[in-house]
Design a protein around this motif. Structure first.
Motif, PDB file in Angstrom:
ATOM      1  N   SER A 176       0.832  -1.202   0.000  1.00 42.08           N
ATOM      2  CA  SER A 176       0.000   0.000   0.000  1.00 42.08           C
ATOM      3  C   SER A 176       0.869   1.255   0.000  1.00 42.08           C
ATOM      4  O   SER A 176       0.588   2.216  -0.711  1.00 42.08           O
ATOM      5  CB  SER A 176      -0.927   0.005   1.228  1.00 42.08           C
ATOM      6  N   GLY A 190       2.301   1.848  -3.505  1.00 46.49           N
ATOM      7  CA  GLY A 190       1.340   2.434  -4.447  1.00 46.49           C
ATOM      8  C   GLY A 190       1.102   3.905  -4.174  1.00 46.49           C
ATOM      9  O   GLY A 190       1.143   4.737  -5.079  1.00 46.49           O
ATOM     10  N   TRP A 191       0.877   4.251  -2.901  1.00 47.60           N
ATOM     11  CA  TRP A 191       0.595   5.652  -2.570  1.00 47.60           C
ATOM     12  C   TRP A 191       1.846   6.517  -2.623  1.00 47.60           C
ATOM     13  O   TRP A 191       1.748   7.735  -2.835  1.00 47.60           O
ATOM     14  CB  TRP A 191      -0.065   5.733  -1.193  1.00 47.60           C
ATOM     15  N   PHE A 248       2.113   7.508  -6.163  1.00 44.97           N
ATOM     16  CA  PHE A 248       1.067   8.495  -6.414  1.00 44.97           C
ATOM     17  C   PHE A 248       1.478   9.879  -5.893  1.00 44.97           C
ATOM     18  O   PHE A 248       1.222  10.899  -6.536  1.00 44.97           O
ATOM     19  CB  PHE A 248      -0.230   8.053  -5.746  1.00 44.97           C
ATOM     20  N   VAL A 291      -3.539   3.706  -9.566  1.00 47.33           N
ATOM     21  CA  VAL A 291      -3.506   3.266  -8.165  1.00 47.33           C
ATOM     22  C   VAL A 291      -4.693   2.359  -7.881  1.00 47.33           C
ATOM     23  O   VAL A 291      -4.556   1.319  -7.218  1.00 47.33           O
ATOM     24  CB  VAL A 291      -3.507   4.492  -7.223  1.00 47.33           C
ATOM     25  N   TYR A 340       1.764   2.442 -14.496  1.00 45.90           N
ATOM     26  CA  TYR A 340       1.480   3.779 -13.972  1.00 45.90           C
ATOM     27  C   TYR A 340       2.157   4.831 -14.844  1.00 45.90           C
ATOM     28  O   TYR A 340       1.559   5.861 -15.192  1.00 45.90           O
ATOM     29  CB  TYR A 340       1.988   3.874 -12.532  1.00 45.90           C
TER      30      TYR A 340
END
Length: 540
Positions: free
Chosen positions: A10, A13-14, A17, A65, A367
């Motif tokens: 997690s 991924g963030w 981002f 995401v 991404y």
């Protein structure tokens, strides 16, 4: 161990981002500052334009995401990872993305219907002789109320128009009203927000057909063809100045003996003097361009521009082919208009869909690709807007030019780009439907096979399959993006036909761009309706 794996994935991924978020903010600041007028710059309009464009790009950046989180809940063999085996954990992850969309889409509605209109009308009401700020705010709010009413109407339509008929046709009116309120509460306002965003996306589709389709052809071809020689343009401009000056002297010679000029000669003289002013301003700009080091660097990088133009036209053709295959797949294998031409999976090989599915397990390659696709749409849209200007039907409202764009035009520009980026989510779904729906998720399909050597008896074998509509509901998780895009079937139908219009507009734009010659090195910098004062900011 499972909790640690969930936390690390997690955070990964963030974290990506967050990095993309910072890059987006930097890009928006540079982008707006590049086109902002130095004489008419307004702090409020600049900040509004930067924030609006950033919010739109951030919303698109949330798409990978969303796909990453639902894909990384499973192993390649189709089983859930230890930290995702619990339904409650999966629900928390989905809710995190859902609340992210709620927040960003709510901010978009606020920008489109309240903030941008208010800033636009506030600046329109600005008068050099009137310093009454209260009057400006009052008039701006008066015009903004109309946009707010439209927003409320869209929210009410989305909230109180049920997607399914209420149970029991013989129910009372109060029971029907109660059912509507229960449906609104059970969905947490998702239909209302989805309807409003889909309505804006519909406007964005028109902007994509108008500007993006043309920009996808004009941008690469301009890079390939290059610009005209600045030395040749200066020579040609000097000859034009001499010719106009000769015509002016010829007309003025008619009144040397004291006789007045006829009305026709006076009109011609006025037109020639206006043309001479334009040519003189053009000469000043060409002189600056010839001395400008950027022009010399651009000439040195000519081979790179050609390569980049060829790459852009190949990417554009890839998009068009992928979009054509996707639309053809929907036409052949969907249930038709009544279902919104929705298909669950792909029946025809889509090159872009296959590429994204191949890249998705190696995060963040997908991404990066989605971000590049989004930025490509923005750049080609900007190229289309800059070449065409901002039009309302047959009336041109504003021109978009570096360092000379008015604050109102900047707000229009960001409004259009915001709507275009909203439609980008559906465009990406059309280009790669399987990727947007399920990512790279797989599931175990149970097949009963007879035991070898026995006349009776069966054994159950698990076969790994890619997630589609036939998968059990608890084995494949749809992305929140897909739910937002397909909450109302009639929007999907309109988007489907919009894709065909986009393909047609691109082909027309490609023909028009091929027929046009090389553009001027100062393209769009000097026009007849410019003032001499507007040259000051260019020179300085």
């Amino acid at each position: 161990m499972a909790a640690q794996s969930y936390l690390s994935e997690s955070v990964l991924g963030w974290s990506i981002f967050t990095i993309v978020l910072l890059v987006i903010l930097a890009f928006c600041w540079i982008y707006i500052r590049k086109f902002q007028s130095r004489q008419e710059s307004e702090v409020v309009s600049t900040i509004t334009a930067i924030c609006a464009l950033a919010i739109a790009l951030i919303t698109s950046a949330l798409l990978p995401v969303d796909i990453f989180l639902v894909s990384f809940m499973k192993y390649p063999n189709g089983t859930y990872k230890e930290w995702a085996a619990n339904n409650e954990t999966r629900g928390q992850i989905e809710d995190t993305v859902l609340y992210g969309y709620y927040t960003l889409y709510s901010i978009i509605l606020f920008c489109v219907f309240l903030w941008i209109p208010f800033v636009y009308f506030y600046y329109e009401e600005k008068d050099d002789n009137n310093t009454n700020k209260c009057s400006q705010v009052k008039n701006a709010l008066k015009y903004t109320v109309g946009f707010a009413i439209v927003c409320v109407v869209l929210l009410l339509i989305g909230a109180f128009v049920p997607l399914e008929a209420p149970p029991g046709q013989n129910s009372t009116q109060w029971e029907k009203v109660q059912y509507l309120f229960e449906e609104l509460g059970s969905s947490h306002g998702l239909p209302a927000l989805s309807f409003s965003i889909s309505s804006l996306t519909l406007i964005g589709m028109l902007a994509v057909i108008t500007y993006t389709a043309y920009g996808m052809s004009v941008l690469p071809l301009n890079l390939i063809k290059g610009t005209r020689s600045v030395q040749y343009e200066r020579l040609e401009n000097t000859e034009d100045i001499d010719d106009v000056e000769h015509q002016i002297e010829k007309l003025k010679s008619k009144c040397k003996d004291g006789r007045p000029l006829s009305s026709r000669d006076r009109n011609n003289l006025q037109e020639l003097e206006g043309k001479l002013q334009v040519l003189q301003r053009r000469g000043r700009h060409l002189e600056i361009a010839e001395r400008n080091c950027c022009t010399k660097v651009g000439s040195a990088l000519r081979p790179l521009k050609i390569i980049l133009g060829i790459f852009f036209i190949v990417v554009a053709l890839l998009f068009i082919v992928a979009l054509f295959i996707s639309n053809l797949d929907k036409a052949l294998h969907s249930a038709g208009i009544s279902s919104g031409f929705i298909i669950f999976g792909t029946n025809l090989t889509n090159p872009l869909n296959e590429l994204l599915l191949a890249l998705q397990p190696v995060f963040p390659l997908d991404y990066i690709l989605i971000t590049v696709i989004t930025m490509y749409f923005v750049l080609t849209s900007m190229a289309g807007i800059r070449n065409m200007g901002i039009w309302f039907f047959w009336i041109r409202l504003y021109k978009i030019r570096p360092k000379r764009t008015r604050p109102q035009a900047l707000l229009f520009l960001c409004m259009i780009l915001l709507l275009i980026v909203l439609h980008t989510s559906y465009m990406i779904y059309s280009l790669a439907p399987q990727y947007v729906m399920y990512g790279s998720q797989k599931y175990l399909a149970q097949n009963r096979m007879p035991l070898p050597g026995l006349t009776s008896g069966n054994t159950t074998l698990g076969t790994t399959r890619i997630c589609d509509a036939e998968a059990p509901e608890d084995q494949c998780i749809m992305t929140r993006t897909y739910l937002f895009l397909h909450k109302f079937w009639f929007f999907s139908t309109i988007y489907y036909f919009g894709n065909w219009a986009f393909i047609g507009a691109f082909l027309v734009g490609l023909v028009v761009s091929c027929c046009r010659g090389k553009k001027s090195v100062i393209e769009g910098e000097v026009e007849a309706d410019d003032s001499d004062i507007s040259d000051d900011e260019y020179v300085h």
